[in-house]
Motif scaffolding. Structure first.
Motif, PDB file in Angstrom:
ATOM      1  N   LEU A 120      22.665-102.533 -29.636  1.00 53.54           N
ATOM      2  CA  LEU A 120      22.044-101.126 -28.936  1.00 53.54           C
ATOM      3  C   LEU A 120      20.689-100.926 -29.335  1.00 53.54           C
ATOM      4  O   LEU A 120      19.776-100.332 -28.477  1.00 53.54           O
ATOM      5  N   ILE A 121      20.169-101.424 -30.377  1.00 53.72           N
ATOM      6  CA  ILE A 121      18.871-101.358 -30.822  1.00 53.72           C
ATOM      7  C   ILE A 121      17.828-102.362 -30.060  1.00 53.72           C
ATOM      8  O   ILE A 121      16.753-102.010 -29.617  1.00 53.72           O
ATOM      9  N   ILE A 122      18.460-103.442 -29.886  1.00 53.45           N
ATOM     10  CA  ILE A 122      17.771-104.469 -28.996  1.00 53.45           C
ATOM     11  C   ILE A 122      17.740-103.980 -27.574  1.00 53.45           C
ATOM     12  O   ILE A 122      16.603-104.256 -26.872  1.00 53.45           O
TER      13      ILE A 122
ATOM     14  N   GLN B 153      14.561-101.676 -23.138  1.00 53.87           N
ATOM     15  CA  GLN B 153      14.341-100.440 -22.016  1.00 53.87           C
ATOM     16  C   GLN B 153      12.945-100.008 -22.286  1.00 53.87           C
ATOM     17  O   GLN B 153      12.254 -99.637 -21.507  1.00 53.87           O
ATOM     18  N   ILE B 154      12.488 -99.980 -23.342  1.00 56.32           N
ATOM     19  CA  ILE B 154      11.290 -99.273 -23.757  1.00 56.32           C
ATOM     20  C   ILE B 154      10.030-100.247 -23.050  1.00 56.32           C
ATOM     21  O   ILE B 154       9.148 -99.772 -22.636  1.00 56.32           O
ATOM     22  N   GLU B 155      10.632-101.660 -23.503  1.00 56.54           N
ATOM     23  CA  GLU B 155       9.398-102.376 -23.020  1.00 56.54           C
ATOM     24  C   GLU B 155       9.100-102.354 -21.356  1.00 56.54           C
ATOM     25  O   GLU B 155       8.286-102.412 -20.852  1.00 56.54           O
ATOM     26  N   HIS B 156      10.532-102.301 -20.951  1.00 58.07           N
ATOM     27  CA  HIS B 156      10.417-102.435 -19.589  1.00 58.07           C
ATOM     28  C   HIS B 156       9.486-100.903 -18.889  1.00 58.07           C
ATOM     29  O   HIS B 156       8.886-100.858 -17.801  1.00 58.07           O
ATOM     30  N   MET B 157      10.090 -99.951 -19.404  1.00 59.93           N
ATOM     31  CA  MET B 157       9.290 -98.672 -19.200  1.00 59.93           C
ATOM     32  C   MET B 157       7.921 -98.813 -19.373  1.00 59.93           C
ATOM     33  O   MET B 157       6.956 -98.328 -18.514  1.00 59.93           O
ATOM     34  N   LEU B 158       7.262 -99.308 -20.392  1.00 59.02           N
ATOM     35  CA  LEU B 158       5.825 -99.461 -20.684  1.00 59.02           C
ATOM     36  C   LEU B 158       5.253-100.383 -19.630  1.00 59.02           C
ATOM     37  O   LEU B 158       4.113-100.294 -19.122  1.00 59.02           O
ATOM     38  N   ASP B 159       6.012-101.468 -19.036  1.00 63.69           N
ATOM     39  CA  ASP B 159       5.730-102.275 -18.179  1.00 63.69           C
ATOM     40  C   ASP B 159       5.460-101.583 -16.705  1.00 63.69           C
ATOM     41  O   ASP B 159       4.676-101.897 -16.036  1.00 63.69           O
ATOM     42  N   THR B 160       6.154-100.624 -16.555  1.00 68.42           N
ATOM     43  CA  THR B 160       6.353 -99.771 -15.363  1.00 68.42           C
ATOM     44  C   THR B 160       4.818 -98.862 -15.216  1.00 68.42           C
ATOM     45  O   THR B 160       4.503 -98.299 -14.205  1.00 68.42           O
ATOM     46  N   MET B 161       4.376 -98.534 -16.467  1.00 68.99           N
ATOM     47  CA  MET B 161       3.323 -97.202 -16.494  1.00 68.99           C
ATOM     48  C   MET B 161       2.060 -98.207 -16.113  1.00 68.99           C
ATOM     49  O   MET B 161       1.873 -99.726 -16.024  1.00 68.99           O
ATOM     50  N   SER B 162       0.903 -97.246 -15.603  1.00 68.34           N
ATOM     51  CA  SER B 162      -0.174 -97.900 -15.475  1.00 68.34           C
ATOM     52  C   SER B 162      -1.055 -98.291 -16.667  1.00 68.34           C
ATOM     53  O   SER B 162      -0.363 -97.707 -17.701  1.00 68.34           O
ATOM     54  N   GLU B 163      -1.856 -99.008 -16.683  1.00 67.88           N
ATOM     55  CA  GLU B 163      -2.671 -99.444 -18.085  1.00 67.88           C
ATOM     56  C   GLU B 163      -3.000 -98.380 -18.642  1.00 67.88           C
ATOM     57  O   GLU B 163      -3.076 -98.090 -19.748  1.00 67.88           O
TER      58      GLU B 163
END
Length: 163
Positions: free
Chosen positions: A99-101, A106-116
């Motif tokens: 669950l932690i991984i 999911q957090i990494e994906h969310m950060l990737d979808t943000m603008s720089e």
């Protein structure tokens, strides 16, 4: 172009695909797993497929699975490295670890979808604890701009929590 059933696709290309994946992983068991996942994805997409090159089709799906596999492995290793420097805590179950991984991915994906800029502002606020005014000075933007990007980022976080 020929229509090919999943059964014929599997029987004609399973061994080739497993070898192709194994050459990239150097691990027989993981190659077997990813080969099966590839055919599961094909199955989910539909029973019959029309294409010029079955190997290109299968390797395209497998390549995506390999990217996910390597991303997960990288996140998992970073998590394990971070745990090593922390004071000893209770031992996590395999389910808790999984669950932690998944959450970290999911957090990494969310950060990737943000603008720089949005990602910078979010990380400066959350990890470095900077105020909006401090972030604005550091990035040479207005506090209003910082607030706008931070609200967007937090909205994405809330949407992630709802999932």
């Amino acid at each position: 172009m020929a229509v090919q059933t999943l059964e014929s696709l599997y029987s004609e290309h399973h061994h080739w695909l497993q070898s192709w994946i194994r050459s990239r992983l150097n691990n027989v068991e993981q190659a077997q797993d990813l080969t099966q996942e590839t055919f599961i994805k094909v199955l989910i997409k539909g029973r019959e497929h029309e294409f010029n090159s079955p190997k290109a089709y299968l390797s395209s799906i497998a390549r995506g699975l390999l990217v996910d596999f390597f991303r997960r492995r990288t996140v998992e290793q970073a998590y394990l490295d971070a745990l090593e420097v922390q004071p000893e805590q209770h031992i996590l179950s395999a389910e808790e670890h999984h669950l932690i991984i998944d959450t970290l991915l999911q957090i990494e994906h969310m950060l990737d979808t943000m603008s720089e800029r949005g990602r910078q502002i979010f990380l400066l606020a959350q990890l470095d604890g900077l105020t909006f005014a401090e972030i604005g000075r550091q990035l040479n933007v207005s506090v209003t701009t910082v607030r706008k990007h931070f609200i967007r980022a937090m909205t994405q976080c809330l949407l992630l929590i709802e999932d």
